[in-house]
Design an enzyme around this catalytic site. Structure first.
Site, PDB file in Angstrom:
ATOM      1  N   GLY A  89      -7.231  -4.031  37.670  1.00 17.16           N
ATOM      2  CA  GLY A  89      -6.323  -3.566  38.979  1.00 17.16           C
ATOM      3  C   GLY A  89      -5.659  -1.991  38.285  1.00 17.16           C
ATOM      4  O   GLY A  89      -5.841  -0.687  39.174  1.00 17.16           O
ATOM      5  N   LYS A 123       3.119   3.989  38.205  1.00 15.71           N
ATOM      6  CA  LYS A 123       2.033   3.579  39.286  1.00 15.71           C
ATOM      7  C   LYS A 123       3.073   2.321  40.952  1.00 15.71           C
ATOM      8  O   LYS A 123       4.084   1.813  40.193  1.00 15.71           O
ATOM      9  CB  LYS A 123       1.939   2.093  38.441  1.00 15.71           C
ATOM     10  CG  LYS A 123       1.151   1.086  39.213  1.00 15.71           C
ATOM     11  CD  LYS A 123       0.335   0.107  37.534  1.00 15.71           C
ATOM     12  CE  LYS A 123       1.465  -1.342  37.965  1.00 15.71           C
ATOM     13  NZ  LYS A 123       1.312  -2.064  37.522  1.00 15.71           N
ATOM     14  N   ASP A 144       2.485   2.229  33.684  1.00 16.64           N
ATOM     15  CA  ASP A 144       3.151   2.419  34.709  1.00 16.64           C
ATOM     16  C   ASP A 144       4.987   2.420  34.027  1.00 16.64           C
ATOM     17  O   ASP A 144       5.129   2.481  32.645  1.00 16.64           O
ATOM     18  CB  ASP A 144       3.516   0.702  35.383  1.00 16.64           C
ATOM     19  CG  ASP A 144       3.040  -0.002  34.694  1.00 16.64           C
ATOM     20  OD1 ASP A 144       4.313  -0.459  33.225  1.00 16.64           O
ATOM     21  OD2 ASP A 144       2.652  -1.193  35.100  1.00 16.64           O
ATOM     22  N   ARG A 184       2.670  -0.937  42.887  1.00 17.42           N
ATOM     23  CA  ARG A 184       2.399  -2.007  43.397  1.00 17.42           C
ATOM     24  C   ARG A 184       2.393  -2.372  45.119  1.00 17.42           C
ATOM     25  O   ARG A 184       4.285  -2.844  45.342  1.00 17.42           O
ATOM     26  CB  ARG A 184       2.082  -2.737  42.149  1.00 17.42           C
ATOM     27  CG  ARG A 184       0.517  -4.028  43.044  1.00 17.42           C
ATOM     28  CD  ARG A 184       1.052  -4.715  42.073  1.00 17.42           C
ATOM     29  NE  ARG A 184       0.501  -4.989  41.035  1.00 17.42           N
ATOM     30  CZ  ARG A 184      -0.669  -5.339  39.925  1.00 17.42           C
ATOM     31  NH1 ARG A 184      -1.349  -5.742  40.876  1.00 17.42           N
ATOM     32  NH2 ARG A 184      -1.314  -5.024  39.224  1.00 17.42           N
TER      33      ARG A 184
HETATM   34  C1  R5P Z   1       2.736  -5.585  35.439  1.00 11.64           C
HETATM   35  O1  R5P Z   1       3.739  -4.749  35.536  1.00 11.64           O
HETATM   36  C2  R5P Z   1       1.580  -5.442  33.942  1.00 11.64           C
HETATM   37  O2  R5P Z   1       1.730  -5.310  32.944  1.00 11.64           O
HETATM   38  C3  R5P Z   1      -0.196  -5.705  34.465  1.00 11.64           C
HETATM   39  O3  R5P Z   1       0.266  -4.398  33.877  1.00 11.64           O
HETATM   40  C4  R5P Z   1      -0.711  -6.142  35.413  1.00 11.64           C
HETATM   41  O4  R5P Z   1       0.034  -8.159  35.238  1.00 11.64           O
HETATM   42  C5  R5P Z   1      -2.361  -5.773  35.364  1.00 11.64           C
HETATM   43  O5  R5P Z   1      -3.172  -6.704  36.188  1.00 11.64           O
HETATM   44  P1  R5P Z   1      -3.672  -6.362  36.481  1.00 11.64           P
HETATM   45  O6  R5P Z   1      -5.295  -6.220  35.734  1.00 11.64           O
HETATM   46  O7  R5P Z   1      -4.121  -6.850  37.466  1.00 11.64           O
HETATM   47  O8  R5P Z   1      -3.130  -4.393  37.436  1.00 11.64           O
END
Ligand code: R5P
Length: 293
Positions: free
Chosen positions: A227, A192, A169, A194
């Site tokens: 995810g 990305k 991201d 979310r």
């Molecule tokens: C989000 O901004 C973090 O840097 C990680 O990408 C995120 O927390 C990862 O979480 P998950 O594995 O549940 O997608």
């Protein structure tokens, strides 16, 4: 000869705490944990710390709240022996809750930061905290240590073909840039999105020419449910990249995250020992010890 450091290892970070004690040439004090049937933690330290500097080491990965209360309890115990107590929380849970994203949300990071001060920590050291903003909630000195140099050392030993560093991201650009610089290659960042309510992730656009036939290193601060990495890997595979590696500091790997990440086409997950586990092959005791002295 021993230094004037005593390191107390919490149950969640015993091995890392021992490594830090060796590097600091300090005394190691073990802690014992009993969990009562109702979930309460009963913690006992099995030695008497000297009244020099005391370092408490305990990550707060799941069970987050239990590991947190144990970290706070050890800090409070340490404070009875010393006026200089360093709380080393290699993985700091709640760091993603550093602001009110949606109206009414509690900023629990601020609550956690206040508790470390209240129990007697005089300094907090964390590794690759999710956002530097989270550090601002501490009203005592708080330092973030980067594990990227250690992760890069590991990846340098792998024979990668035309490697490219990829951030899943835009928020991870600084991290990817640093990784790529130390690794000696280029980086790109995916876009990305979310959904703040459901947590669902979608990935948008990349120039296919940039990734085709190349080995990719997806760099993130943490993998929780997997995810973000799964969506990024599925997307990149469609762009005909070669192998995909996932590098992160904290691998929580909740539920079947590891299985889903592999199924999405990731050949290897590499993380650090801020969270012990199969993927936690990169040791951060050196960078933490450097930040302590
Ligand atoms: C989000 O901004 C973090 O840097 C990680 O990408 C995120 O927390 C990862 O979480 P998950 O594995 O549940 O997608």
């Amino acid at each position: 000869m021993l230094s004037n450091f005593t390191v107390i290892g919490g149950k969640a970070s015993e091995d890392l705490a021992r490594k830090i004690a060796i590097r600091l040439k300090g005394r190691y004090v073990k802690s014992e944990l009993r969990v009562f049937p109702d979930g309460e933690s009963k913690i006992t330290i099995s030695g008497k710390p000297k009244n020099g500097k005391i370092v408490v080491v305990q990550s707060t990965y799941p069970p987050v709240d239990s590991n947190l209360i144990q970290a706070l309890s050890l800090v409070s115990k340490a404070r009875k022996y010393s006026s200089q107590v360093y709380a080393v929380i290699p993985y700091l849970g709640y760091a993603r809750q550093d602001k009110e994203f949606l109206p009414g949300e509690v900023i629990t990071m601020s609550v956690v930061a206040n508790m470390f001060k209240a129990t007697g920590a005089t300094k907090v050291i964390v590794v690759d905290i999710h956002s530097k903003m989270a550090l601002n909630h501490f009203k005592i000195p708080a330092k973030n240590v980067s594990a990227i140099s250690e992760l890069v050392k590991y990846f340098k030993k792998l024979k990668l073909k035309n490697p490219l560093v990829v951030s899943p991201d835009l928020g991870g650009i600084t991290r990817a840039r640093e990784f790529a610089k130390l690794f000696g290659t280029k980086f790109i960042a995916l876009r990305k999105q979310r959904n703040k309510k459901t947590g669902n992730v979608i990935i948008k656009s990349v120039n296919q020419k940039q990734v085709k036939g190349r080995d990719l290193i997806l760099v993130d601060d943490m993998i929780s449910t997997g995810g973000s990495i799964v969506k990024a890997a599925e997307f990149l595979k469609k762009q005909k990249c070669r192998n995909i590696y996932a590098a992160c500091t904290h691998a929580l790997l909740i539920g079947d995250a590891e299985k889903r990440i592999r199924k999405a086409g990731v050949s290897k997950i590499v993380s650090t020992n801020t969270i012990p586990g199969k993927t936690g092959v990169v040791d951060v005791s050196a960078v933490i010890s450097k930040a302590i002295v």
